[in-house]
Design an enzyme around this catalytic site. Structure first.
Site, PDB file in Angstrom:
ATOM      1  N   SER A   1      33.857 -79.155   8.074  1.00 25.60           N
ATOM      2  CA  SER A   1      34.177 -77.853   7.525  1.00 25.60           C
ATOM      3  C   SER A   1      33.437 -76.725   8.237  1.00 25.60           C
ATOM      4  CB  SER A   1      33.870 -77.887   6.025  1.00 25.60           C
ATOM      5  OG  SER A   1      34.521 -76.864   5.356  1.00 25.60           O
TER       6      SER A   1
ATOM      7  N   LYS B   1      38.020 -81.362   9.157  1.00 25.56           N
ATOM      8  CA  LYS B   1      38.548 -80.609   8.019  1.00 25.56           C
ATOM      9  C   LYS B   1      38.734 -79.157   8.448  1.00 25.56           C
ATOM     10  CE  LYS B   1      37.994 -79.427   3.186  1.00 25.56           C
ATOM     11  NZ  LYS B   1      38.108 -77.971   3.347  1.00 25.56           N
TER      12      LYS B   1
END
EC number: 3.4.21.102
Length: 489
Positions: A403, A428
């Site tokens: 992320s 992600k």
């Protein structure tokens, strides 16, 4: 090269980081009454916003369900048109405005009050959020028509309890087939206190005045937060922080000015509404975040080379600020090379990730590109300042680097500022926004995605490192030099 990093073996770059052999050289104190802020974050001003107040925007970690931050760069969920209109109207002639006392009285009358909400109302509120913001990145089968039918079916029968309403929302979100879109109980939502980037319970929004200038408005205000208690109101314009004029500053810059140790004070100069009055408010900070940064200086090559090692566990409200402190201290100690360890860093505040990447980038370098359902949400985020350091940099990654950590890793790699060492990252590349519902619960909704500066969609694939094991620093410099030559050509 043998660098004393907290690996399970000295030259293993693929294993998870163990407990460092040396304690951090500093630890920022974090004293905070958690129970008090738990109550604060269970409520939020809804006011004239449609459905729910979007408190935060995150690249939430693939495991943690409570990572969040208000993001002025990537907010893909604008407030209602009525609120937008009120924020965009700055100039008013004297005859349009009452005198100061009347204006102040008017603001007091408009104070937001907690609202009772039915079980059906909570379900419909969650439905509206998805209807307006959800981005289907997996099955591509979501349509407004099917979503409307699901709402009609759900509300055809009465919902007799709040627990049943929460269960309905869970099932409704699960039907979307998106693993990151989910329901948060009031207790889960209250745990987000460490991601309050201001420390006083407000969200700021940059608003254009239509003439090329940008002013800052209070987009969100948490009930009973330090700012609320001091008299800050939703829609207020921020004029100064501790006597410093904030004209022309971004919301992140002003949020950084608001930060400070818990229990200390900040003076905020605000203008209530479009007509005033202007007031200076003394606000006591409440900070729940703990520093995610540890660092130390390592000597390599028989003591000839000094390497600054920095471990960054997550991107919370203190990440960028403490990273700057660590890097400056290491530079003062003579560090000429740096290692930033992002292994097992699952992400956190996207805003902190973006600002961390900017510390190493040249002005004009691309950080990320974002896209969502709304074409207006397509943004290219670029660095707007000179880098804090220009020394060669290694970024350590593994399969739990995710992320916001992947934003940093890809931005530094693609702009030839760092080499990546370790394992392929998690992968992600989706954006979630976190909304509070009117009963203190919340929903996390996927609203967009991002690609790297090299236009690579990493979602599901991750980022491949340059090296599996730690290279020699000469090899690092050679790799970065070739990258820069290719980039210029």
């Amino acid at each position: 090269m043998r660098l004393l990093l907290p690996f399970s073996s000295p030259l293993s770059a693929t294993s998870s980081p163990a407990t460092p052999q040396f304690l951090p050289e500093y630890t920022l104190p974090s004293q905070f009454d958690y129970s008090a802020l738990s109550k604060i974050l269970k409520k939020s001003v809804i006011g004239t916003l449609t459905g729910a107040l979007s408190l935060t925007l995150v690249f939430s970690s693939p495991i943690s369900s409570v990572a969040a931050a208000n993001d002025p760069y990537l907010s893909l969920n604008p407030p209602s048109s009525s609120f937008e209109s009120s924020l965009n109207h700055f100039d008013s002639s004297p005859e349009d405005c009452p005198n100061e006392e009347e204006a102040d009285t008017e603001m007091q009358d408009d104070d937001f009050k907690p609202q009772l909400v039915t079980n059906e109302g909570i379900v419909e509120e969650a439905w509206e959020i998805v209807n307006g913001a959800f981005l289907d990145t997996r099955s591509h089968s979501w349509t407004p028509e099917t979503w409307q039918k699901q709402k009609d079916d759900i509300l055809a029968s009465p919902i007799k309890s709040r627990s049943k309403a929460h269960e309905v929302i869970k099932n409704m979100l699960a039907s979307l087939g998106d693993q990151y879109t989910r329901f948060l109980s009031p207790d889960e939502f209250s745990r987000m206190s460490k991601y309050d980037i201001t420390g006083i319970g407000i969200n700021l929004r940059e608003v254009s005045d239509g003439g090329g200038n940008v002013k800052l408005k209070v987009l969100g205000l948490v009930l009973h937060s330090p700012a609320d208690i001091a008299g800050v109101k939703q829609g207020d314009e921020i004029l100064a922080v501790n006597g410093m004029d904030v004209s022309g500053k971004s919301s992140f810059e002003v949020s950084s000015l608001l930060q400070g140790p818990s229990k200390t004070f900040v003076v905020l100069k605000v203008k209530h509404g479009k007509c005033g009055p202007v007031k200076s408010l003394k606000i006591q900070r409440q900070v729940n975040a703990q520093t995610p940064v540890s660092y130390r200086l390592e000597k390599v090559d028989n003591g000839k080379v000094s390497v600054g090692y920095i471990r960054l566990k997550e991107f919370n409200a203190l990440a960028r600020k403490d990273l700057v402190i660590a890097m400056k201290r290491l530079q003062d100690k003579g560090a000429s090379y740096f290692v930033m360890d992002l292994r097992d860093n699952l992400g956190g505040l996207v805003q902190a990730g973006i600002e961390t990447a900017k510390l190493f980038l040249d002005e004009g370098d691309m950080v990320i590109y974002t896209a969502g359902r709304d074409p207006e949400a397509q943004k290219t985020v670029v660095s707007d300042k000179k880098p804090l350091i220009i020394a060669p940099l290694i970024v350590m990654v593994n399969n739990r680097t995710a992320s916001a950590s992947e934003i940093v890793a890809s931005a530094l790699h693609d702009n030839c500022k760092a080499v990546l060492v370790g394992e392929r990252t998690y992968g992600k590349g989706l954006i979630q926004s976190v909304y509070e519902l009117r009963d203190g619960s919340g929903v996390v909704v996927t609203i967009g995605k991002y690609v790297t500066p090299n236009h690579m969609d990493i979602n599901g694939g991750g980022i491949e490192p340059d090296f599996r094991n730690l290279p020699d620093w000469n090899e690092v410099k050679e790799r970065l030099s070739k990258c820069n030559i290719l980039q210029r050509s």
